[in-house]
Design an enzyme around this catalytic site. Structure first.
Site, mmCIF file in Angstrom:
data_model
loop_
_atom_site.group_PDB
_atom_site.id
_atom_site.type_symbol
_atom_site.label_atom_id
_atom_site.label_comp_id
_atom_site.label_asym_id
_atom_site.label_seq_id
_atom_site.Cartn_x
_atom_site.Cartn_y
_atom_site.Cartn_z
ATOM 1 N N TYR A 1 46.925 35.793 7.454
ATOM 2 C CA TYR A 1 47.374 34.619 6.690
ATOM 3 C C TYR A 1 47.039 33.286 7.354
ATOM 4 C CZ TYR A 1 49.827 37.990 3.819
ATOM 5 O OH TYR A 1 50.111 39.038 2.982
ATOM 6 N N ARG B 1 53.482 34.744 10.724
ATOM 7 C CA ARG B 1 53.364 36.049 10.074
ATOM 8 C C ARG B 1 51.896 36.488 10.057
ATOM 9 N NH1 ARG B 1 53.552 36.911 3.531
ATOM 10 N NH2 ARG B 1 53.447 39.180 3.604
ATOM 11 N N GLU C 1 49.426 32.327 -11.261
ATOM 12 C CA GLU C 1 49.759 33.242 -10.158
ATOM 13 C C GLU C 1 48.813 32.937 -9.005
ATOM 14 O OE1 GLU C 1 49.186 37.359 -11.231
ATOM 15 O OE2 GLU C 1 49.202 38.017 -9.127
ATOM 16 N N ARG D 1 41.832 43.779 0.276
ATOM 17 C CA ARG D 1 42.822 44.334 1.197
ATOM 18 C C ARG D 1 43.191 45.765 0.779
ATOM 19 N NH1 ARG D 1 47.462 40.109 2.086
ATOM 20 N NH2 ARG D 1 47.899 41.592 3.751
ATOM 21 N N ASN E 1 53.624 32.229 -6.203
ATOM 22 C CA ASN E 1 53.116 33.259 -5.298
ATOM 23 C C ASN E 1 54.221 34.307 -5.203
ATOM 24 O OD1 ASN E 1 52.268 34.951 -3.311
ATOM 25 N ND2 ASN E 1 51.461 33.350 -1.985
ATOM 26 N N HIS F 1 47.700 33.703 -4.757
ATOM 27 C CA HIS F 1 47.802 34.439 -3.493
ATOM 28 C C HIS F 1 46.935 33.746 -2.464
ATOM 29 C CE1 HIS F 1 49.846 37.629 -5.588
ATOM 30 N NE2 HIS F 1 48.933 37.488 -6.536
ATOM 31 N N ALA G 1 55.021 40.096 -2.201
ATOM 32 C CA ALA G 1 55.079 41.556 -2.411
ATOM 33 C C ALA G 1 55.580 41.930 -3.798
ATOM 34 C CB ALA G 1 55.952 42.196 -1.340
#
Ligand code: DQA
Length: 160
Positions: A22, A17, A97, A106, A73, A99, A76
């Site tokens: 990533y 992806r 949390e 971003r 994580n 990421h 979206a």
């Protein structure tokens, strides 16, 4: 002590992806990092991923009932899912949390998280290493309240 590591939509696609965003580490690598960290920390981890919001909610409810700390994580869902946020708000042990990417560098819409206000802390931008750091923190704060900010408190209160 068991910690749930929960991953939201498209995290299972890591490696193929958008590798420019990533990287090339795969979801299996993510599981491996978590399992190695857990064995060093002497805790057990259960690493899961889903593209289905209802399944994620069921896992968060399970974490609440079993008092499991959670590394999440939300992918979206971070940016819009009030249902995931509400389930996180009801957790009975701390939530970190996480990421992989630095969401603040971003697109504008990624800067807003509906999850962060109900998390004990947030790690972003450190790739898979962030999962290891989150597990490290949770393994040492297992007795704390869900949203107690251990890191900040420990700076001002050495007894923490
Ligand atoms: C992500 C960042 C989110 O904005 C995105 O939707 C993801 C992955 C990250 O790990 O960097 O799917 O949570």
């Amino acid at each position: 002590m068991k910690i749930l590591v929960l991953n939201g939509p498209n995290i299972g696609r890591l490696g193929t992806r958008e590798p420019d965003v990533y990287g090339y580490a795969t979801y299996d690598d993510l599981i491996d990092v978590c399992q190695k960290a857990a064995s060093k920390l002497n805790v057990s981890v259960d690493v899961r991923q889903t593209d289905t919001e209802g399944r994620m909610l069921a896992w968060l409810h399970e974490a609440t009932d079993e008092r499991y700390p959670v590394v999440l994580n939300p992918a979206a869902w971070t940016h819009y899912s009030i249902a995931v946020r509400d389930a996180c708000a009801a957790l009975s042990a701390p939530l970190v949390e996480i990421h992989l990417t630095n969401v603040h560098t971003r697109e504008e819409f990624r800067r807003m998280s509906v999850i962060s206000p109900v998390a004990a802390g947030v790690i972003c931008g450190l790739g898979l290493a962030g999962y290891e750091l989150a597990l490290q923190w949770l393994a040492t704060v297992k007795q704390r309240e869900p949203r107690e900010h251990g890191g900040v408190l420990s700076l001002v209160d050495p007894s923490n």
